[in-house]
Design a protein around this motif. Sequence first.
Motif, PDB file in Angstrom:
ATOM      1  N   MET A   1      -0.100   9.624  17.209  1.00  0.00           N
ATOM      2  CA  MET A   1       0.329   8.326  16.639  1.00  0.00           C
ATOM      3  C   MET A   1      -1.572   7.486  17.360  1.00  0.00           C
ATOM      4  O   MET A   1      -2.278   7.584  17.771  1.00  0.00           O
ATOM      5  N   GLU A   2      -1.822   7.774  15.233  1.00  0.00           N
ATOM      6  CA  GLU A   2      -3.323   6.994  15.207  1.00  0.00           C
ATOM      7  C   GLU A   2      -3.217   6.117  14.329  1.00  0.00           C
ATOM      8  O   GLU A   2      -2.066   5.768  13.581  1.00  0.00           O
ATOM      9  N   LEU A   3      -3.710   5.421  14.163  1.00  0.00           N
ATOM     10  CA  LEU A   3      -4.664   4.123  13.619  1.00  0.00           C
ATOM     11  C   LEU A   3      -5.309   4.699  12.560  1.00  0.00           C
ATOM     12  O   LEU A   3      -6.994   4.267  12.832  1.00  0.00           O
ATOM     13  N   ASN A   4      -5.338   4.783  11.263  1.00  0.00           N
ATOM     14  CA  ASN A   4      -5.834   4.829   9.672  1.00  0.00           C
ATOM     15  C   ASN A   4      -6.158   3.772   9.727  1.00  0.00           C
ATOM     16  O   ASN A   4      -5.560   2.590   8.765  1.00  0.00           O
ATOM     17  N   THR A   6      -8.286   2.621   6.865  1.00  0.00           N
ATOM     18  CA  THR A   6      -7.909   2.408   5.220  1.00  0.00           C
ATOM     19  C   THR A   6      -6.655   2.564   5.195  1.00  0.00           C
ATOM     20  O   THR A   6      -6.080   1.545   4.120  1.00  0.00           O
ATOM     21  N   THR A   7      -5.630   2.885   5.433  1.00  0.00           N
ATOM     22  CA  THR A   7      -4.271   3.210   5.252  1.00  0.00           C
ATOM     23  C   THR A   7      -3.942   1.589   6.099  1.00  0.00           C
ATOM     24  O   THR A   7      -3.302   1.115   5.111  1.00  0.00           O
ATOM     25  N   PHE A   8      -4.109   1.307   7.033  1.00  0.00           N
ATOM     26  CA  PHE A   8      -4.384  -0.298   7.751  1.00  0.00           C
ATOM     27  C   PHE A   8      -4.731  -0.942   6.508  1.00  0.00           C
ATOM     28  O   PHE A   8      -3.331  -2.304   6.421  1.00  0.00           O
ATOM     29  N   LEU A  10      -5.102  -0.884   3.007  1.00  0.00           N
ATOM     30  CA  LEU A  10      -4.096  -1.166   1.822  1.00  0.00           C
ATOM     31  C   LEU A  10      -3.438  -1.024   1.933  1.00  0.00           C
ATOM     32  O   LEU A  10      -2.712  -1.738   1.401  1.00  0.00           O
ATOM     33  N   GLU A  11      -2.138  -1.203   3.483  1.00  0.00           N
ATOM     34  CA  GLU A  11      -1.079  -1.328   3.769  1.00  0.00           C
ATOM     35  C   GLU A  11      -0.924  -2.941   3.186  1.00  0.00           C
ATOM     36  O   GLU A  11       0.377  -3.781   2.909  1.00  0.00           O
ATOM     37  N   ILE A  12      -2.248  -3.734   3.817  1.00  0.00           N
ATOM     38  CA  ILE A  12      -2.043  -5.423   3.695  1.00  0.00           C
ATOM     39  C   ILE A  12      -1.993  -5.716   2.574  1.00  0.00           C
ATOM     40  O   ILE A  12      -2.034  -6.401   1.676  1.00  0.00           O
ATOM     41  N   ASN A  14      -0.899  -3.649  -0.330  1.00  0.00           N
ATOM     42  CA  ASN A  14      -0.202  -3.275  -0.344  1.00  0.00           C
ATOM     43  C   ASN A  14       1.165  -4.734  -0.017  1.00  0.00           C
ATOM     44  O   ASN A  14       1.954  -5.191  -1.270  1.00  0.00           O
ATOM     45  N   PHE A  15       0.972  -4.864   1.599  1.00  0.00           N
ATOM     46  CA  PHE A  15       2.030  -6.365   1.264  1.00  0.00           C
ATOM     47  C   PHE A  15       2.237  -7.309   0.721  1.00  0.00           C
ATOM     48  O   PHE A  15       2.999  -7.534   0.051  1.00  0.00           O
TER      49      PHE A  15
ATOM     50  N   VAL B  19       0.754   5.442   2.394  1.00  0.00           N
ATOM     51  CA  VAL B  19       0.606   4.383   0.912  1.00  0.00           C
ATOM     52  C   VAL B  19       0.893   5.160   0.319  1.00  0.00           C
ATOM     53  O   VAL B  19       1.375   3.461  -1.206  1.00  0.00           O
ATOM     54  N   LEU B  26       6.471  -0.536  -4.017  1.00  0.00           N
ATOM     55  CA  LEU B  26       6.090  -1.452  -4.462  1.00  0.00           C
ATOM     56  C   LEU B  26       7.008  -1.199  -6.436  1.00  0.00           C
ATOM     57  O   LEU B  26       7.385  -2.661  -6.664  1.00  0.00           O
ATOM     58  N   SER B 105      -0.411   3.044  11.549  1.00  0.00           N
ATOM     59  CA  SER B 105      -1.637   1.517  10.618  1.00  0.00           C
ATOM     60  C   SER B 105      -0.106   0.061   9.517  1.00  0.00           C
ATOM     61  O   SER B 105      -0.623  -0.184   8.816  1.00  0.00           O
ATOM     62  N   ALA B 109      -0.666  -3.312  10.599  1.00  0.00           N
ATOM     63  CA  ALA B 109      -0.583  -3.820   9.246  1.00  0.00           C
ATOM     64  C   ALA B 109      -0.383  -5.162   8.922  1.00  0.00           C
ATOM     65  O   ALA B 109      -0.336  -5.988   8.706  1.00  0.00           O
ATOM     66  N   LEU B 113      -0.933  -8.886   9.982  1.00  0.00           N
ATOM     67  CA  LEU B 113      -0.086 -10.381   8.527  1.00  0.00           C
ATOM     68  C   LEU B 113       0.743 -11.300   9.426  1.00  0.00           C
ATOM     69  O   LEU B 113       0.590 -12.545   9.225  1.00  0.00           O
ATOM     70  N   PHE B 162       7.547   1.071  14.820  1.00  0.00           N
ATOM     71  CA  PHE B 162       6.574   1.953  14.877  1.00  0.00           C
ATOM     72  C   PHE B 162       8.033   2.851  15.594  1.00  0.00           C
ATOM     73  O   PHE B 162       7.926   4.054  14.903  1.00  0.00           O
TER      74      PHE B 162
END
Lengths: 248, 236
Positions: A1-4, A6-8, A10-12, A14-15, B19, B26, B105, B109, B113, B162
Amino acid sequence: MELNWTTFALEIINFLALLWILKRFLYRPVLATLAERRAGIEHSLNEARAAQANAASLKTQFESRLADWEQEKAAARARFDAELASERARQMEVLSRDLAAERERSAAQDAHRQETVRRELVAEAGSDARAFASVLLGNLAGPDLEARLVELFIDELAVLPEARLAPLRAGQNDHGHGVVTSAYPLAEVQRQRLSSAIDARLGTHGPLEFVEDGKLLAGVRLSLGAWQLDFSLAGELGVFAEASNLAR
Amino acid sequence: MEAAGVVFSIGWLHITSTVVTTWGLLLFFGVGCWLATRRLSADKPGLVQTALEGVVQSIDSAIDGVLPGRAELLLPFVGTLWLFVAVANLTGLIPELHSPTADLSTTAALAFLVFLSVHWYGIRSAGLKEYLKHYLTPSPILLPFHLLGEFSRTIALAMRLFGNIMSLEMAALLVLLVAGLLVPVPILMLHIVEALVQAYIFGTLALIYIAGGMQSHEASENTEAPQSNDKKGSTT
């Protein structure tokens, strides 16, 4: 369990991209279609409501017209009934009049028929009586009866009213001598008595002529010109027949 | 469960499988919706159109039930949350793929949001001053607790999704390793239910948080009904 991170990030992104994609290609067209359908349904509902209101109006109008028609029908029926009753009364009156006239005419025809029958019966009875009397008197006729009729003639002449004698006297004056007709030959005595009786009542005249005629059956007839004084059975039967004819 | 691996890198930007999977989703959503909504008919809807209309109308009705009259405003965000989380949760059922929501992540995110959208819709609905004022009601002393609640419920939102999805995948993997090929099938069926339930919970909580933010000025005016939605959300 780690927070990336970049992914964070990019996911924003993406959403948010997905949000734009769905809004552009899903929500907007679907909602527009739903709104269009809803508008169509609303339009159909409005049309249905308008049609319903129109139908209700027509129904009310029809019911009103129906009520008017019922009233007009009732009035027309009442008028027709009144006219029918009036016409019936008039026809009954005419019929009663015609019936009374017909009855009167029938009664008159019956009366006329009965009168005709009665007359025919009277005539027939008179004819029968005359025939019977003719047969009877014909059988009874004879010198004796004639002698009695001569005597009766003399007696009747003696009491004959002056009113009846006047025409005989006038006939005597106009035509000269008189004619005495008998069914059988008269005896001299009978002739003298007759001449005496005639002289006594009619005054002086010429010589009497004595003739026989069997058609008289019995009795004598004095002829002075157009005037006659008949005391014979045939003359009486003729008077009888004449009376019968008059009785008809 | 191991962290999502880096598939490729663009300079300092390391693109993970999460991603890439999300990009695939998407693409799936984009192409699918474009194909499905090309020829919509108001009179004679097809099977796909009927299904899409059913989904959109269900989301719309759910939002309208919580915030009457605001469904049109919130439908894009909340609907996207529901659809994305549901499909992302189910992605784990496909062999060789992992659910993007099994990655902290992604869930963080999404929770972030939601956190931003609560304030965005709240300020947009009540105005900045009125919106900030509700942190001071019923008493300014409660301001730290309000702020703590805001952050804690956001973290809870991320951790809940998660944890559930990650544990489901891990449980299925463990059963598959221990028991054999067909034994995890019931676990996978449970995965479907759990995935849809978690998507519903995540979207519903987001909706409730947003509704709480939009109705905060009303709550500040009526102190007898304070922050009921927030309490409910924070304890879920």
